[in-house]
Design an enzyme around this catalytic site. Structure first.
Site, short mmCIF file in Angstrom:
data_model
loop_
_atom_site.label_atom_id
_atom_site.label_comp_id
_atom_site.label_asym_id
_atom_site.label_seq_id
_atom_site.Cartn_x
_atom_site.Cartn_y
_atom_site.Cartn_z
N GLU A 54 -0.76 -9.03 4.73
CA GLU A 54 -0.73 -8.99 6.33
C GLU A 54 -1.92 -9.23 6.91
O GLU A 54 -1.81 -9.77 8.19
CB GLU A 54 0.33 -8.03 6.79
N HIS B 272 -3.25 -6.00 0.93
CA HIS B 272 -2.78 -6.12 2.24
C HIS B 272 -2.68 -7.68 2.51
O HIS B 272 -3.44 -8.10 3.30
CB HIS B 272 -3.36 -5.27 3.37
N CYS C 81 0.91 -1.26 -0.02
CA CYS C 81 0.03 -0.03 0.02
C CYS C 81 0.77 1.16 -0.06
O CYS C 81 1.46 1.71 -0.92
CB CYS C 81 -0.90 -0.01 1.26
#
Length: 217
Positions: A196, A194, A86
């Protein structure tokens, strides 16, 4: 294997990344303040999401001058692995480690949603746990995620097999549905989604685990 996460004023996904790498995968992970210049002893560096320096001027425009990023260029030249997520992707384009730019979403609104993605290339060391054309779903959260580049850069990305991910249903107007790209060597990956946030079995969503689990090999 040791992982470093670069932290800027305004970063807000650094702890999410640490939970994914250390909490879910058991990989030793350290935070690196943006003023550091010593990347010795790290095998991979992650630039997390957030709003570095408040995203003033434009996303990543101020962060790219941080002392740690001068060291990051040398780290990449030596073959070190770098993942920009990002805001991290935006910073990598500002720094010139990845081509193109991230601009305001086509609808001019912040988007917080899930995105269906297609794996377009497994050239990057970060993508080796996938197969080409695999379909995955990852969270997205950005206001300036619209990937743009010149026709010449686009052709080069395609010729070099450097388009890593594409959106199945383009949420932000990115050229050719691009959600993530890699450099020619494949050791630097930038992506707007994302991974994660999709690594914890407890959440029932582990589509991003295959990216970060490359750190285990």
């Amino acid at each position: 294997m040791n992982i470093g996460i670069i932290v800027f004023p305004g970063s807000n996904c650094d702890r999410d990344v640490r939970w994914a790498t250390e909490g879910c995968l058991g990989v030793p992970t350290s935070f690196l303040w943006h003023e550091t210049t010593d990347l010795d002893g790290f095998d991979a560096i992650v630039i997390p999401g957030g709003f570095s320096y408040g995203d003033y001027l434009r996303c990543g425009a101020i962060a790219r001058f941080a002392p740690v990023l001068n060291s990051l260029i040398s780290f990449v030249d030596k073959g070190g692995k770098v993942l920009g997520i990002c805001n991290g992707f935006q910073i990598l384009t500002e720094l010139g480690l990845l081509q193109g730019a991230l601009t305001r979403n086509k609808n001019l609104h912040f988007i917080c949603d899930r995105a269906n993605l297609s794996i377009e290339s497994t050239k990057s060391t970060w993508m080796k746990n996938y197969k080409k054309h695999d379909s995955i779903s990852l969270p997205i959260a950005h206001g300036e995620g619209r990937y743009q580049c010149s026709s010449d850069v686009l052709k080069k990305l395609q010729d070099d097999d450097s388009v890593a991910l594409r959106y199945a249903d383009n949420p932000n107007g990115s050229i050719h549905d691009i959600a993530g790209i890699t450099n020619k060597k494949g050791n630097v990956l930038g992506m707007m989604p994302h991974p994660e946030r999709a690594c914890d079995d407890a959440l029932g969503d582990i589509d991003g685990k295959s990216i970060l689990s490359t750190l285990l090999s």
